[in-house]
Each structure stands twice: as structure tokens, then as C-alpha cells.
Design an enzyme around this catalytic site. Structure first.
Site, short mmCIF file in Angstrom:
data_model
loop_
_atom_site.label_atom_id
_atom_site.label_comp_id
_atom_site.label_asym_id
_atom_site.label_seq_id
_atom_site.Cartn_x
_atom_site.Cartn_y
_atom_site.Cartn_z
N PRO A 65 -2.89 -1.94 -5.61
CA PRO A 65 -2.51 -0.82 -4.74
C PRO A 65 -1.22 -1.13 -3.97
CG PRO A 65 -4.63 -1.78 -4.06
CD PRO A 65 -4.11 -2.58 -5.20
N HIS A 66 -0.44 -0.08 -3.77
CA HIS A 66 0.80 -0.20 -3.02
C HIS A 66 1.21 1.20 -2.57
CE1 HIS A 66 1.76 0.45 -7.25
NE2 HIS A 66 2.79 1.15 -6.81
#
Length: 148
Positions: A65-66
Site C-alpha cells: 500500500p502507498h
């Protein structure tokens, strides 16, 4: 090298999470505690998943995730967290996820460089499996040192 981004403070193993949001919150909190991001960045990673689906589950069992740097990145950071029990991350053929690596980049260049390192690491299924089975951060670091 991944070991430049990860250390005992940014690695947690066998963490309990009931769902993908909680997994991102816990892995993201590592970056908040490290000073790499503000809590708004963790919220943005979750929103990113809600809006764009499970695209950040890149390979079987691994989510990265980012969010955009303007969502609250203070400095380049990466956290690595293994889950006690794998969870599904949205709709992804690579579910369930056991390894969550949160990425915080200050710009596109840093983002791409970090993703290249991660892609090379994720291409080594044996090393990924070793990290997923690691009992603590020290063991993960030793595995990453062997990889680098």
C-alpha cells in the site's frame, strides 16, 4: 538496498489484523511512529484501496500500500509487517495477504527507485517465503542482508 529502508523499528512480525484496513493501519502506524509520514498518509493509503481496488497486491501474498506524497510524507520510509493470519485485500487474485510493505516516497523518482528494489526482492519467491516465516525483525534483516 532494502536494508537501507528497513530496520528493527520499521519491521513487525506476526501481527494480528482482522481485515485489510486494519493491516494497513498497523503497517502505516510504523511509519507514523518512525516520523516518515503523518497519520493523514495512512488514511490516504486506505482511501487509495477503496477507490482503486486491490492493485497494490502485486504478487501472491504481498501487498504494497502507498499513496501520493502530498498526502503526508515527511521523508522516505518503508515498513514491513507480516500478519499472524493472512487477510484478503479487496478483490485481488493474489489474496490472501501475509506480507504488508508500506511505502512512503517524497517524489516520483524515489517512488520508482523503491519499487524497483521491491520488485527485485518480490521476484525471489524463496526470500519472500523466508520473510513471511520470520519470527522477528532481526531475522527479517538477516534475510534482507543475504538478499542484498
Amino acid at each position: 538496498m532494502l536494508s537501507e529502508y528497513l530496520n528493527e523499528k520499521t519491521i513487525q512480525t506476526n501481527i494480528r489484523a482482522d481485515d485489510w484496513r486494519q493491516a494497513i493501519r498497523k503497517a502505516g502506524q510504523i511509519l507514523v511512529d518512525d516520523g516518515s509520514v503523518q497519520s493523514t498518509y495512512v488514511d490516504a493509503m486506505i482511501r487509495n484501496g477503496e477507490e482503486n481496488g486491490g492493485y497494490f497486491v502485486l504478487v501472491p501474498g504481498v501487498a504494497i500500500p502507498h499513496a501520493k506524497s502530498e498526502s503526508g510524507v515527511n521523508k522516505v520510509g518503508m515498513s514491513l509487517m507480516t500478519l499472524e493470519n493472512p487477510v484478503n485485500f479487496l478483490e485481488s487474485p493474489n489474496n490472501p495477504v501475509k506480507l504488508v510493505i508500506c511505502l512512503a516516497a517524497v517524489d516520483n523518482s524515489t517512488h520508482i527507485d523503491a519499487l524497483k528494489l521491491l520488485a527485485a526482492f518480490l521476484g525471489d519467491e524463496c526470500r519472500v517465503a523466508e520473510v513471511m516465516a520470520a519470527k522477528d525483525g532481526k531475522e527479517v534483516i538477516e534475510i534482507l542482508k543475504q538478499y542484498n
